[in-house]
Motif scaffolding. Structure first.
Motif, mmCIF file in Angstrom:
data_model
loop_
_atom_site.group_PDB
_atom_site.id
_atom_site.type_symbol
_atom_site.label_atom_id
_atom_site.label_comp_id
_atom_site.label_asym_id
_atom_site.label_seq_id
_atom_site.Cartn_x
_atom_site.Cartn_y
_atom_site.Cartn_z
ATOM 1 N N ASP A 1 -5.179 2.181 -11.851
ATOM 2 C CA ASP A 1 -4.859 2.968 -10.656
ATOM 3 C C ASP A 1 -3.616 2.940 -10.027
ATOM 4 O OD1 ASP A 1 -7.801 3.224 -10.360
ATOM 5 O OD2 ASP A 1 -8.244 2.049 -8.864
ATOM 6 N N ALA A 2 -2.876 1.575 -10.200
ATOM 7 C CA ALA A 2 -1.594 1.747 -9.953
ATOM 8 C C ALA A 2 -0.799 2.696 -10.839
ATOM 9 C CB ALA A 2 -1.079 0.278 -10.063
ATOM 10 N N PRO B 1 -4.248 6.335 -3.198
ATOM 11 C CA PRO B 1 -4.753 7.105 -2.006
ATOM 12 C C PRO B 1 -6.307 7.282 -2.274
ATOM 13 C CG PRO B 1 -2.666 7.990 -2.449
ATOM 14 C CD PRO B 1 -2.886 6.885 -3.570
ATOM 15 N N ARG B 2 -6.422 7.686 -3.630
ATOM 16 C CA ARG B 2 -8.076 8.054 -3.876
ATOM 17 C C ARG B 2 -8.786 6.827 -3.643
ATOM 18 N NH1 ARG B 2 -9.467 13.006 -6.134
ATOM 19 N NH2 ARG B 2 -7.498 14.275 -7.020
ATOM 20 N N ARG B 3 -8.280 5.674 -4.282
ATOM 21 C CA ARG B 3 -8.785 4.279 -4.260
ATOM 22 C C ARG B 3 -9.033 3.886 -2.748
ATOM 23 N NH1 ARG B 3 -8.844 -0.228 -8.074
ATOM 24 N NH2 ARG B 3 -9.445 -2.026 -7.303
ATOM 25 N N ALA C 1 -10.035 11.190 -11.924
ATOM 26 C CA ALA C 1 -8.785 10.897 -12.065
ATOM 27 C C ALA C 1 -8.485 9.582 -12.919
ATOM 28 C CB ALA C 1 -8.273 10.603 -10.696
ATOM 29 N N ARG C 2 -9.299 8.654 -12.787
ATOM 30 C CA ARG C 2 -9.092 7.694 -13.770
ATOM 31 C C ARG C 2 -9.152 7.880 -15.404
ATOM 32 N NH1 ARG C 2 -12.851 2.933 -10.830
ATOM 33 N NH2 ARG C 2 -11.039 2.102 -9.409
ATOM 34 N N ARG D 1 5.326 -1.754 -12.677
ATOM 35 C CA ARG D 1 5.460 -0.795 -11.544
ATOM 36 C C ARG D 1 4.446 -1.365 -10.788
ATOM 37 N NH1 ARG D 1 8.456 3.205 -9.691
ATOM 38 N NH2 ARG D 1 9.408 3.889 -11.739
ATOM 39 N N GLY D 2 3.112 -1.302 -11.314
ATOM 40 C CA GLY D 2 2.106 -1.502 -10.211
ATOM 41 C C GLY D 2 1.538 -2.831 -10.045
ATOM 42 N N SER D 3 2.325 -3.802 -10.744
ATOM 43 C CA SER D 3 1.980 -5.220 -10.796
ATOM 44 C C SER D 3 2.278 -5.877 -9.568
ATOM 45 C CB SER D 3 2.580 -5.839 -11.917
ATOM 46 O OG SER D 3 2.188 -7.472 -11.669
#
Length: 559
Positions: free
Chosen positions: A147-148, A154-156, A370-371, A453-455
């Motif tokens: 997701d990140a 936003p969807r999550r 989306a995933r 970036r998403g960690s």
């Protein structure tokens, strides 16, 4: 990030204080120098298992303190607040291990359980090692990482909100059904209780008012009795007026008046007797007036007491305070009303729960779609990183499978799992099971390059990620570690000069002998010492000028 690490009496380390900064920090040294002791010490502070063998020989205990400086928005602060631990700019994790293997844990000097220390540690540091893999190897983190990567937060969040609304509607429906079932079981008693209390009609503040009035009436009764008693003493006790003080005074006066002529002393006595008769008559008049004014209503006291005792009896019967009787009547009426109108209310709540479930299913379905779209992009992005790491045959597979409805949650309806194959024709398997230690570390590195970036974890530790490789592959590992370190703090234990040359900070781990005991030391290297260490890593035991020149070339290329 990890700001500092202090170690006392752990295995071969007597006393060690290290400070770290952002970017890439490398730790080098000969095999057996004690690099693993550093990682084990950090692991202690992060809540890993403690053993008596970690305490330095001859000492009663070992201690490790790790100081972190995460941003104010980091989830570790929320976890600490949830546990009632005050947080400031620093988070200090401390662990003490005694020689018998027992341990104590502290967070910001507050004693905590090791489980909480482990939860905090997992939020602050991720370790990718030769044997112990955490973080990316844990399938529970995979959906959040995907997701990140796809910027799907936003969807999550919409799914999480819809999930909470759905579960809230389900709870309301369940509570309404349970309330109706309970009310139906007690319907006869409930109707009787409502009727009984309604007939009693308790009022707010009534008990205090009645108790005060009762006290006043009882006082009036005692006052009237006292006045009547006083009157009885001065009024006649029989029809002829006998026994009364007034009659006695008159009789005394008549007896003196029969004296002829009365003496001067008798005249004075007559005057006194006349005054006494006047005073007595005045007292009688006053007492009679008071008796008339103070005469209580005997029925009122009886009425007040009956009402007060009835209220208190009802309070005992329904096990509430008298002051709460009106509210209790209201509650019973509401239960009865819910029973009477329950079917319609349950139907409305059932419909609301159905609508909330449909909203959740729609939001979760959109997240799943989306995933799937971004899973393909992530697989391709990671594949680009694998070939330079000597993993050109490896492939990342992202499996997205639906879960049973009982397993649906705020993160959606599906389970996301990162799987890998390292050879063509191989069936995809979990990261920690399909690859060797070195392959797994490099796979993790490739994933981290793409997912940095998403960690949510600010500090990464790689233990010998360059194991079994050299040359161009080692250079590719170093270049990717440096890229990850642009966003996260990275600590790497390495035997590769190509990786070591990429470090913003360089620590040398060495083992020596002091007195008759072996001791591990860690020394921050300045530029000349760092050149010499990289030259040693290139040349081996005998450092040559050619090795120094090669070290200069590596350092210049990494700058």
């Amino acid at each position: 990030m990890l700001a500092s690490l202090s170690i006392r009496d752990v295995v071969l380390i007597e006393r060690l204080d290290l400070t770290f900064g952002p970017g890439l920090s490398v730790l080098t040294g000969e095999t057996g120098a004690g690099k693993s002791i550093l990682l084990d010490s950090l692991g202690l502070a992060l809540g890993q298992r403690a053993e008596a063998g970690m305490v330095r020989s001859g000492q009663s205990q070992a201690g490790v303190v790790a100081v972190f400086t995460p941003p104010a928005s980091h989830p570790a602060h929320a976890l600490m607040a949830e546990q009632g631990i005050e947080a400031d700019d620093q988070i200090v994790l401390r662990r003490i291990v005694t020689a018998d293997g027992r341990s104590r844990a502290f967070v910001n000097d507050e004693p905590v359980g090791v489980a909480l220390l482990r939860r905090l540690g997992a939020l602050l540091v991720e370790v990718q090692g030769q044997h112990d893999q955490v973080g990316l190897a844990d399938p529970a983190t995979h959906s959040g990482l995907l997701d990140a990567f796809g910027a799907l937060e936003p969807r999550r969040n919409a799914v999480a909100e819809a999930y909470r609304a759905w579960r809230g509607a389900e709870r309301a429906l369940k509570e309404a059904r349970e309330a109706i079932a309970a009310a139906q079981r007690d319907e006869e008693w409930l109707r009787h209780a409502v009727q009984e209390l309604a007939d009693l009609s308790p009022q707010e503040g009534e008990e205090d008012a009645l108790a005060s009035e009762r006290q006043g009436l009882q006082g009036s009764e005692r006052r009237a009795e006292a006045i009547a008693s006083a009157l009885s003493e001065i009024q006649p006790r029989d029809r002829r007026g006998g026994g009364a003080p007034a009659a006695a005074l008159r009789n005394a006066a008549r007896a003196l008046e029969r004296l002829t002529p009365p003496s001067e002393e008798a005249t004075a006595a007559l005057t006194a007797l006349a005054a006494a008769q006047d005073a007595l008559a005045e007292a009688e008049n006053v007492l009679e007036r008071l008796a008339s004014d103070a005469q209580p209503d005997p029925r009122r006291l009886e009425t007040v007491e009956e009402r007060l005792f009835a209220l208190r009896a009802a309070a005992r019967k329904y096990t509430v305070a008298v002051v709460d009787l009106p509210a209790h009547l209201g509650s019973l009426r509401e239960r009865l009303s819910n029973l009477d109108a329950g079917t319609g209310r349950v139907a409305a709540l059932d419909a609301a729960a159905g609508q909330a479930r449909a909203a959740y299913v729609a939001a979760a379905g959109a997240l799943t779609a989306a995933r799937r779209e971004h899973a393909d992009k992530l697989e391709k992005a990671v594949s680009k990183e694998l070939a330079p790491l000597k993993l050109d045959r490896a492939r990342l597979h992202i499996e997205i499978v639906p879960r049973e409805e009982s397993a649906w949650g705020p993160d959606g309806q599906d389970r996301v799992t990162f799987l890998v194959t390292t050879n063509p024709g191989q069936k995809p398997g979990q990261l920690a099971k399909i690859a060797s230690g070195g392959e797994l570390s490099r796979l993790m590195l490739a994933l981290k390059v793409v997912l940095a970036r998403g960690s949510p974890v600010p500090t990464l530790v790689f233990d010998e990620v360059d194991s079994g490789i050299g040359g161009a592959t080692a250079a590719a590992v170093g270049e990717r570690l440096a890229r990850v370190a642009e966003r996260l703090q990275v600590l790497v234990v390495t035997h590769s000069p190509q990786v070591a040359a990429r470090g913003a900070r360089h620590f040398q781990v060495a083992k020596g002998v002091r007195g008759d005991r072996a001791e591990t030391r860690v020394v921050p290297l300045d530029v000349p010492a760092r050149r010499e260490e990289i030259a040693r890593m290139l040349a081996g035991e005998r450092v040559t000028e050619a090795a120094r020149a090669a070290a200069d070339e590596l350092l210049a290329g990494a700058a």
